[in-house]
Scaffold this motif. Structure first.
Motif, PDB file in Angstrom:
ATOM      1  N   ALA A  76       0.818  -1.095  -0.055  1.00  0.00           N
ATOM      2  CA  ALA A  76       0.183  -0.040   0.213  1.00  0.00           C
ATOM      3  C   ALA A  76       0.773   1.199   0.078  1.00  0.00           C
ATOM      4  N   SER A  77       0.039   2.450  -0.481  1.00  0.00           N
ATOM      5  CA  SER A  77       0.731   3.615  -0.408  1.00  0.00           C
ATOM      6  C   SER A  77       0.148   4.555   0.549  1.00  0.00           C
ATOM      7  N   TYR A  78       0.889   4.945   1.542  1.00  0.00           N
ATOM      8  CA  TYR A  78       0.467   5.307   2.653  1.00  0.00           C
ATOM      9  C   TYR A  78       1.028   6.908   2.965  1.00  0.00           C
ATOM     10  N   TYR A  79       0.206   7.721   3.261  1.00  0.00           N
ATOM     11  CA  TYR A  79       0.685   9.244   3.470  1.00  0.00           C
ATOM     12  C   TYR A  79      -0.027   9.859   4.474  1.00  0.00           C
ATOM     13  N   LEU A  80       0.735  10.614   4.869  1.00  0.00           N
ATOM     14  CA  LEU A  80       0.096  11.683   6.085  1.00  0.00           C
ATOM     15  C   LEU A  80      -0.058  13.044   5.526  1.00  0.00           C
ATOM     16  N   ILE A  81      -1.324  13.605   6.079  1.00  0.00           N
ATOM     17  CA  ILE A  81      -1.741  14.936   5.534  1.00  0.00           C
ATOM     18  C   ILE A  81      -1.766  16.022   7.006  1.00  0.00           C
ATOM     19  N   ASP A  82      -1.533  17.213   6.826  1.00  0.00           N
ATOM     20  CA  ASP A  82      -1.261  18.218   7.702  1.00  0.00           C
ATOM     21  C   ASP A  82      -1.260  19.387   7.076  1.00  0.00           C
ATOM     22  N   ASP A  83      -1.988  20.544   8.026  1.00  0.00           N
ATOM     23  CA  ASP A  83      -1.955  21.956   7.445  1.00  0.00           C
ATOM     24  C   ASP A  83      -2.542  22.188   6.442  1.00  0.00           C
ATOM     25  N   VAL A  84      -3.880  21.859   6.062  1.00  0.00           N
ATOM     26  CA  VAL A  84      -4.619  22.039   5.006  1.00  0.00           C
ATOM     27  C   VAL A  84      -5.109  23.665   5.009  1.00  0.00           C
ATOM     28  N   SER A  85      -5.249  24.121   3.732  1.00  0.00           N
ATOM     29  CA  SER A  85      -5.911  25.650   3.886  1.00  0.00           C
ATOM     30  C   SER A  85      -6.540  25.989   2.563  1.00  0.00           C
ATOM     31  N   VAL A  86      -7.430  26.744   2.728  1.00  0.00           N
ATOM     32  CA  VAL A  86      -8.210  27.340   1.383  1.00  0.00           C
ATOM     33  C   VAL A  86      -8.549  28.653   1.720  1.00  0.00           C
ATOM     34  N   CYS A  87      -7.969  29.520   0.938  1.00  0.00           N
ATOM     35  CA  CYS A  87      -7.910  31.000   1.409  1.00  0.00           C
ATOM     36  C   CYS A  87      -8.234  31.923   0.041  1.00  0.00           C
ATOM     37  N   GLU A  88      -9.130  32.691   0.283  1.00  0.00           N
ATOM     38  CA  GLU A  88      -9.327  33.807  -0.908  1.00  0.00           C
ATOM     39  C   GLU A  88      -8.135  34.560  -1.265  1.00  0.00           C
ATOM     40  N   CYS A  89      -7.745  34.652  -2.475  1.00  0.00           N
ATOM     41  CA  CYS A  89      -6.420  35.413  -2.478  1.00  0.00           C
ATOM     42  C   CYS A  89      -6.316  36.154  -3.710  1.00  0.00           C
ATOM     43  N   SER A  90      -5.320  37.021  -3.981  1.00  0.00           N
ATOM     44  CA  SER A  90      -5.425  37.943  -5.234  1.00  0.00           C
ATOM     45  C   SER A  90      -3.894  38.126  -5.634  1.00  0.00           C
ATOM     46  N   PHE A  91      -3.814  37.987  -6.925  1.00  0.00           N
ATOM     47  CA  PHE A  91      -2.232  38.498  -7.461  1.00  0.00           C
ATOM     48  C   PHE A  91      -2.306  39.561  -8.208  1.00  0.00           C
ATOM     49  N   ASP A  92      -3.141  40.362  -8.148  1.00  0.00           N
ATOM     50  CA  ASP A  92      -3.017  41.599  -8.749  1.00  0.00           C
ATOM     51  C   ASP A  92      -1.886  42.358  -8.222  1.00  0.00           C
ATOM     52  N   ILE A  93      -1.246  43.242  -9.265  1.00  0.00           N
ATOM     53  CA  ILE A  93      -0.222  44.100  -8.939  1.00  0.00           C
ATOM     54  C   ILE A  93      -0.551  45.328  -9.310  1.00  0.00           C
ATOM     55  N   ASN A  94      -0.057  46.553  -8.569  1.00  0.00           N
ATOM     56  CA  ASN A  94      -0.510  47.861  -8.896  1.00  0.00           C
ATOM     57  C   ASN A  94       0.617  48.744  -8.594  1.00  0.00           C
ATOM     58  N   LEU A  95       1.240  49.452  -9.780  1.00  0.00           N
ATOM     59  CA  LEU A  95       2.410  50.283  -9.703  1.00  0.00           C
ATOM     60  C   LEU A  95       2.037  51.583  -9.317  1.00  0.00           C
ATOM     61  N   GLY A  96       0.587  51.832  -9.117  1.00  0.00           N
ATOM     62  CA  GLY A  96       0.193  53.108  -8.666  1.00  0.00           C
ATOM     63  C   GLY A  96      -0.445  54.041  -9.802  1.00  0.00           C
ATOM     64  N   ALA A  97      -1.029  55.057  -9.486  1.00  0.00           N
ATOM     65  CA  ALA A  97      -1.700  55.821 -10.546  1.00  0.00           C
ATOM     66  C   ALA A  97      -0.683  56.662 -11.163  1.00  0.00           C
ATOM     67  N   ASP A  98      -0.978  56.889 -12.637  1.00  0.00           N
ATOM     68  CA  ASP A  98       0.074  57.778 -13.204  1.00  0.00           C
ATOM     69  C   ASP A  98       0.313  59.256 -12.621  1.00  0.00           C
ATOM     70  N   THR A  99       1.522  59.206 -12.632  1.00  0.00           N
ATOM     71  CA  THR A  99       2.148  60.696 -11.893  1.00  0.00           C
ATOM     72  C   THR A  99       3.168  61.338 -12.724  1.00  0.00           C
ATOM     73  N   ALA A 100       3.784  62.268 -11.920  1.00  0.00           N
ATOM     74  CA  ALA A 100       4.774  63.139 -12.448  1.00  0.00           C
ATOM     75  C   ALA A 100       6.280  63.169 -12.036  1.00  0.00           C
ATOM     76  N   LEU A 101       6.919  63.051 -12.570  1.00  0.00           N
ATOM     77  CA  LEU A 101       8.445  63.252 -12.121  1.00  0.00           C
ATOM     78  C   LEU A 101       8.975  64.458 -12.071  1.00  0.00           C
ATOM     79  N   CYS A 102       9.759  65.190 -10.983  1.00  0.00           N
ATOM     80  CA  CYS A 102      10.093  66.333 -11.061  1.00  0.00           C
ATOM     81  C   CYS A 102      11.700  66.117 -11.064  1.00  0.00           C
ATOM     82  N   GLU A 103      12.290  67.237 -11.622  1.00  0.00           N
ATOM     83  CA  GLU A 103      13.803  67.506 -11.873  1.00  0.00           C
ATOM     84  C   GLU A 103      14.636  66.795 -10.635  1.00  0.00           C
TER      85      GLU A 103
END
Length: 367
Positions: free
Chosen positions: A226-253
């Motif tokens: 038989a193939s016998y395995y142990l299971i621990d620490d199970v999780s199901v979490c809502e997640c997001s992989f969106d990235i955000n560099l910020g709103a368009d902006t201006a650069l000063c000298e």
């Protein structure tokens, strides 16, 4: 009231850079580490004591899935614990992923661990799903076929003809990508991303391949039952992989802007093919980044346009009040220099007789 005119130095203007992150909600899996129990396990096949887990044979059937906890006095469970301690805490589950029917077990013998989530999944939301597993040498076979099945309804593995476990013939949404799991010393994390259709509320862990499609190897000569395995620490979490560099902006000298996607465990590719975790902007232009998270095989991108800042942005005028009457009538009660955050200000305030009543070499609108 007389004011000494300010001395100002332009300092670095820092617009809001990206503040995106891999956001996780609370774990939807109850008793994720098999720590809670009704009574300590005193025999094999007692997963239903780790409430509310059960063996996918119905809540009133113990099945053959094992609940193992350090509190046990059972000699078989103690042997399993002696070989492998829990990944965390005191408890875990033990399941047979494959039973070799050639030497006694019936075809497609399977054991599963199933649980109802705390809340139903939401439509079109991403969920990060994980569990940890390790090969127990209590069995004699190693396999690669283990995964997590996500369903709207309870699933059953009971075979009334054989009076035992049977195959749940389904395709798991979360599955092992690490090859045959031969490591019996270190726990392996199985993880994946699932986009919900809405109302899913059950997860089941086990092998969903039939005997012909189960890949396995013996790990002990003469012990390939038989193939016998142990299971621990199970999780199901809502997640997001969106990235955000910020709103368009201006650069000063003479200023720079640091762009930071801030997505954990990601690799980045910027518009100039560089791969650093952050990007320093020194001149106006269009900047983009592509973030790839290998653990979940997902890609996210974002773009920001940075223009040349005009005088109103780079050198906003100071507005300095010339009177203050802090008497609580909501008229001139506070002394606030407008746009002070853009400058370094040395401030002296005199009374009508020419005496200094306040002085600061780095004024912060805190008078």
């Amino acid at each position: 009231m007389k004011f000494l005119r300010y001395i100002c130095l332009i300092i670095l203007f820092l617009p809001l850079a990206g503040n995106s992150q891999h956001i996780l909600s609370g774990n939807l899996v109850p008793n994720p580490g098999f720590e809670d129990y009704t009574t300590c396990p005193d025999d094999i096949s007692q997963i239903n004591r780790a409430i509310p887990w059960d063996p996918a044979r119905g809540n009133n059937d113990n099945g053959s899935t094992d609940y193992i906890n350090t509190c046990t006095s059972n000699s078989i469970l103690q042997q399993i614990l002696f070989i492998n301690q829990p990944n965390n805490g005191n408890g875990y589950a033990g399941i047979c992923l494959y039973g070799n029917h050639i030497i006694g077990l019936f075809n497609n013998y399977r054991e599963y661990a199933e649980v109802k989530l705390k809340n139903k999944m939401l439509n079109n939301k991403n969920y990060c799903c994980k569990f940890n597993t390790i090969l127990s040498t209590f069995g004699g076979i190693a396999t690669k076929n283990i995964g997590m099945l996500i369903t709207k309804e309870y699933v059953s593995s009971y075979n009334p003809l054989a009076h035992g476990e049977m195959l749940i013939d389904s395709i798991p949404q979360i599955f092992n990508k690490n090859g045959i799991l031969t490591d019996s010393i270190n726990w392996t994390e199985i993880e994946g991303l699932y986009k919900a259709n809405g109302n899913e509320e059950y997860i089941t862990i086990g092998n969903f391949n039939n005997d012909n499609n189960t890949i396995w190897i013996p790990i002990h000569i003469g012990a390939d039952d038989a193939s016998y395995y142990l299971i621990d620490d199970v999780s199901v979490c809502e997640c997001s992989f969106d990235i955000n560099l910020g709103a368009d902006t201006a650069l000063c000298e003479s200023e720079t802007i640091i762009l930071s996607p801030n997505l954990p465990n990601a690799t980045y590719t910027w518009q100039d093919s560089s791969h650093a975790a952050t990007y320093e902007v020194k001149q106006p232009g269009t900047y983009w980044v592509r973030a790839y998270v290998a653990d979940y095989d997902i890609t996210s991108t974002d773009t920001i346009v940075i223009t040349t800042g005009d005088n109103n942005i780079c050198n906003p005028p100071l507005t300095i009040p010339n009177i203050i009457t802090p008497n609580g009538d909501s008229q001139n009660d506070n002394f606030v220099i407008q746009n002070a955050e853009t400058y370094e200000i040395a401030l002296q305030i005199y009374n009508r007789w020419g005496n200094i009543i306040y002085e600061s070499t780095s004024y912060q609108n805190d008078f």
